[in-house]
Write a protein that holds these residues in place. Structure first.
Motif, PDB file in Angstrom:
ATOM      1  N   PHE A   1     -12.833  -3.264 172.391  1.00 35.47           N
ATOM      2  CA  PHE A   1     -12.344  -3.302 171.015  1.00 35.47           C
ATOM      3  C   PHE A   1     -13.502  -3.125 170.023  1.00 35.47           C
ATOM      4  O   PHE A   1     -13.401  -2.362 169.063  1.00 35.47           O
ATOM      5  CB  PHE A   1     -11.619  -4.627 170.762  1.00 35.47           C
ATOM      6  N   VAL A   2     -14.600  -3.837 170.271  1.00 32.68           N
ATOM      7  CA  VAL A   2     -15.753  -3.734 169.377  1.00 32.68           C
ATOM      8  C   VAL A   2     -16.354  -2.336 169.424  1.00 32.68           C
ATOM      9  O   VAL A   2     -16.677  -1.735 168.387  1.00 32.68           O
ATOM     10  CB  VAL A   2     -16.815  -4.796 169.744  1.00 32.68           C
ATOM     11  N   LEU A   3     -16.505  -1.798 170.637  1.00 31.92           N
ATOM     12  CA  LEU A   3     -17.082  -0.458 170.769  1.00 31.92           C
ATOM     13  C   LEU A   3     -16.179   0.603 170.134  1.00 31.92           C
ATOM     14  O   LEU A   3     -16.661   1.551 169.506  1.00 31.92           O
ATOM     15  CB  LEU A   3     -17.313  -0.130 172.243  1.00 31.92           C
ATOM     16  N   ASN A   4     -14.865   0.442 170.289  1.00 33.48           N
ATOM     17  CA  ASN A   4     -13.934   1.407 169.705  1.00 33.48           C
ATOM     18  C   ASN A   4     -13.943   1.366 168.183  1.00 33.48           C
ATOM     19  O   ASN A   4     -13.517   2.326 167.524  1.00 33.48           O
ATOM     20  CB  ASN A   4     -12.510   1.157 170.214  1.00 33.48           C
TER      21      ASN A   4
ATOM     22  N   LEU B   1      -5.854 -13.621 170.951  1.00 31.73           N
ATOM     23  CA  LEU B   1      -6.785 -12.555 171.337  1.00 31.73           C
ATOM     24  C   LEU B   1      -6.072 -11.225 171.516  1.00 31.73           C
ATOM     25  O   LEU B   1      -6.481 -10.193 170.974  1.00 31.73           O
ATOM     26  CB  LEU B   1      -7.507 -12.936 172.638  1.00 31.73           C
ATOM     27  N   THR B   2      -4.970 -11.218 172.286  1.00 24.89           N
ATOM     28  CA  THR B   2      -4.300  -9.955 172.596  1.00 24.89           C
ATOM     29  C   THR B   2      -3.664  -9.309 171.373  1.00 24.89           C
ATOM     30  O   THR B   2      -3.599  -8.084 171.283  1.00 24.89           O
ATOM     31  CB  THR B   2      -3.218 -10.165 173.668  1.00 24.89           C
ATOM     32  N   SER B   3      -3.219 -10.109 170.402  1.00 28.56           N
ATOM     33  CA  SER B   3      -2.565  -9.525 169.228  1.00 28.56           C
ATOM     34  C   SER B   3      -3.540  -8.775 168.341  1.00 28.56           C
ATOM     35  O   SER B   3      -3.134  -7.966 167.503  1.00 28.56           O
ATOM     36  CB  SER B   3      -1.864 -10.629 168.407  1.00 28.56           C
ATOM     37  N   LYS B   4      -4.850  -9.010 168.512  1.00 29.34           N
ATOM     38  CA  LYS B   4      -5.842  -8.332 167.674  1.00 29.34           C
ATOM     39  C   LYS B   4      -6.108  -6.898 168.128  1.00 29.34           C
ATOM     40  O   LYS B   4      -6.639  -6.102 167.395  1.00 29.34           O
ATOM     41  CB  LYS B   4      -7.166  -9.118 167.683  1.00 29.34           C
ATOM     42  N   GLY B   5      -5.748  -6.585 169.366  1.00 28.67           N
ATOM     43  CA  GLY B   5      -6.028  -5.240 169.850  1.00 28.67           C
ATOM     44  C   GLY B   5      -4.783  -4.384 169.979  1.00 28.67           C
ATOM     45  O   GLY B   5      -4.782  -3.389 170.693  1.00 28.67           O
ATOM     46  N   MET B   6      -3.699  -4.752 169.287  1.00 29.46           N
ATOM     47  CA  MET B   6      -2.414  -4.096 169.495  1.00 29.46           C
ATOM     48  C   MET B   6      -2.219  -2.843 168.657  1.00 29.46           C
ATOM     49  O   MET B   6      -1.471  -1.945 169.047  1.00 29.46           O
ATOM     50  CB  MET B   6      -1.279  -5.080 169.184  1.00 29.46           C
TER      51      MET B   6
END
Length: 488
Positions: free
Chosen positions: A143-146, A350-355
């Motif tokens: 997520f950070v790299l993207n 955590l998972t909702s932040k990358g949706m």
């Protein structure tokens, strides 16, 4: 002689011709009727909604870039921009956690899946795999790299908002460092590009009723209205929980800013109805940014908080995920302990932040949550396949209002909100069309000889800041900082 009153048909025709709200409302109703009466034909109308969304997406990245760069340059303080980002993340985490807790509490009280006694082996887990396209939620590292751009052009081409935000921050910081003497034409050029983009948005918005008609006809034709009877308890619970969360948002907004959420909802009613019809908050982002700036929120706050919220502040999705997890557990007869439910909250935080932007992201997040608990069969997520699309309206409204409230709250927290102006606009006392001083109308008045706020002279005899920084009419932005003299 008193003026003649137009007949009712003339008044209706004029309203339909001039009111976007009326046009979208009629399109919404017509789409439901067509979807119900001619479902086979209605399912072929989806490209109308998809095409509109594609057009809007073409302007989102350049618009966010322009607004953020101008906001940083005109505020004249990169540290203030950093504070806005940190405060926004704090607000997002508090809001999304509150949404998760409300979802869990209401699902425990109502128990929407109790008594269903579903055999997990009878569910088609392959259907979930087909919906998600075999994708997966990114890890924290991914997520950070993207979020970091690999290419300046690529970030815009792929509509990666977080990457565009980082590029905008770098360009804004460079403008502050160089000062207006070294790059005197760059900032005016970006501001003019911003005005062009808002004009393009105005053109595209004329197609909104067609998009809503196509999207709604496809929804009803494809899924029918029967699914609402099958999942009535779950649907009602999700919408009631969303109403409770929105009421909490209203209290928070009133306490922090003194503004009324209900007046704001009336202010953005066209955008809200369009988002409902197309099941997409992205379709209204440009217009909402205009209206937030129009309502007294400063450019840098709007440009940073709203786009970031699209990735970090999915309040509606958080509600749905927490309720959906307990619904699945109850439906297959699994009784989750308090400790397991706390784990659900932590995992979903955590998972909702990358949706954002991932196909079938809700099912991916639910599958990840089920796997982390080890007590719910991953295939049980298929129970929500039939009702997921019906939940879009709840998610869209809650996500959009949550992000707008975040803009006002963080702006007020940072001193970047003109509260008096916001109250005037929400009360309807300022009746000028949103975007007048953002898309060139104000400039036309100035050219015509009328006194305009942007025509007054600022420091150094140059035109006032409002002419170059639309959307900050009540504040005198600081000039760009001069670079320090070079040694030697």
């Amino acid at each position: 002689m008193p003026p003649s009153v137009p007949s009712l048909p003339r008044r209706v025709a004029r309203t339909l011709r001039t009111s976007l709200f009326a046009q979208v409302t009629c399109a919404l109703v017509l789409g439901i009727v067509v979807g119900k009466l001619w479902p086979d034909t209605a399912t072929a109308l989806q490209p109308l909604g998809d095409g509109f969304t594609r057009l809007i997406k073409t302007v989102i990245s350049p618009l966010v870039f322009c607004v953020v760069v101008v906001g940083i340059a005109k505020a004249g303080d990169l540290k203030a921009f950093g504070r806005i980002g940190v405060k926004a993340l704090i607000w997002f985490e508090i809001a999304s956690t509150a949404a998760l807790v409300i979802g869990l509490v209401t699902a425990n009280v109502v128990g929407p899946g109790r008594g269903m006694n579903v055999d997990p082996s009878s569910l088609d887990a392959a259907a979930v795999q087909e919906t998600t396209g075999g994708g997966h939620l990114p890890t924290t590292t991914e997520f950070v790299l993207n979020a970091l751009p690999q290419s300046f052009i690529g970030a815009f081409a792929d509509n990666e908002l977080l990457q565009v935000l980082i590029l905008a921050c770098l360009v804004g910081a460079a403008l502050l460092h160089l000062g207006h003497t070294k790059v005197p034409k760059i900032l005016p050029a970006i501001e003019q590009a911003q005005e062009i983009i808002f004009a393009v948005v105005g053109f595209i918005m004329r197609l909104a009723p067609i998009a809503v008609f196509g999207a709604m006809a496809h929804l009803v034709g494809n899924y029918g209205l029967g699914v609402m009877r099958t999942y009535a308890k779950l649907i009602v619970l999700c919408y009631v929980a969303a109403a409770l969360f929105i009421a909490l948002l209203a209290v928070a907004l009133k306490a922090v800013t003194g503004l009324s959420l209900w007046k704001f909802l009336r202010y953005i009613r066209e955008e809200m109805l369009l988002a409902l019809g197309t099941a997409s908050t992205e379709s209204v982002m440009p217009r909402v940014m205009q209206k937030l700036r129009r309502a007294g929120a400063r450019d840098d706050a709007v440009g940073l908080v709203l786009p970031t919220g699209y990735s970090f502040n999915l309040d509606g999705a958080s509600l749905y995920l927490s309720i959906g997890t307990l619904f699945i557990a109850q439906a297959v007869g699994v009784d989750l302990s308090l400790g397991q439910q706390v784990t659900v909250v932590l995992v979903l935080m955590l998972t909702s932040k990358g949706m954002a932007g991932i196909p079938g992201s809700a099912f991916l997040a639910l599958s990840a949550t089920a796997s982390s608990l080890g007590a719910i069969p991953a295939g049980a997520v298929a129970l929500l396949l039939g009702v997921d699309r019906i939940m879009d309206s709840m998610r869209v409204v809650t996500n959009l209002l949550g992000n707008c409230v975040a803009v006002f709250a963080v702006s007020r927290w940072e001193g970047a909100l003109d509260t008096d102006r916001a109250k005037r606009v929400l009360d309807g006392e300022d009746t000028s069309t949103p975007g007048d001083d953002e898309t060139g109308v104000g400039a036309e008045k100035a050219l015509g000889g009328e006194k305009d706020a942007g025509s007054e002279k600022g420091p150094g005899g140059e035109a006032g800041a409002e002419a170059l920084a639309p959307g900050i009419p009540a504040q005198k932005p600081k000039e760009l900082k001069e670079p320090a003299p070079e040694a030697g």
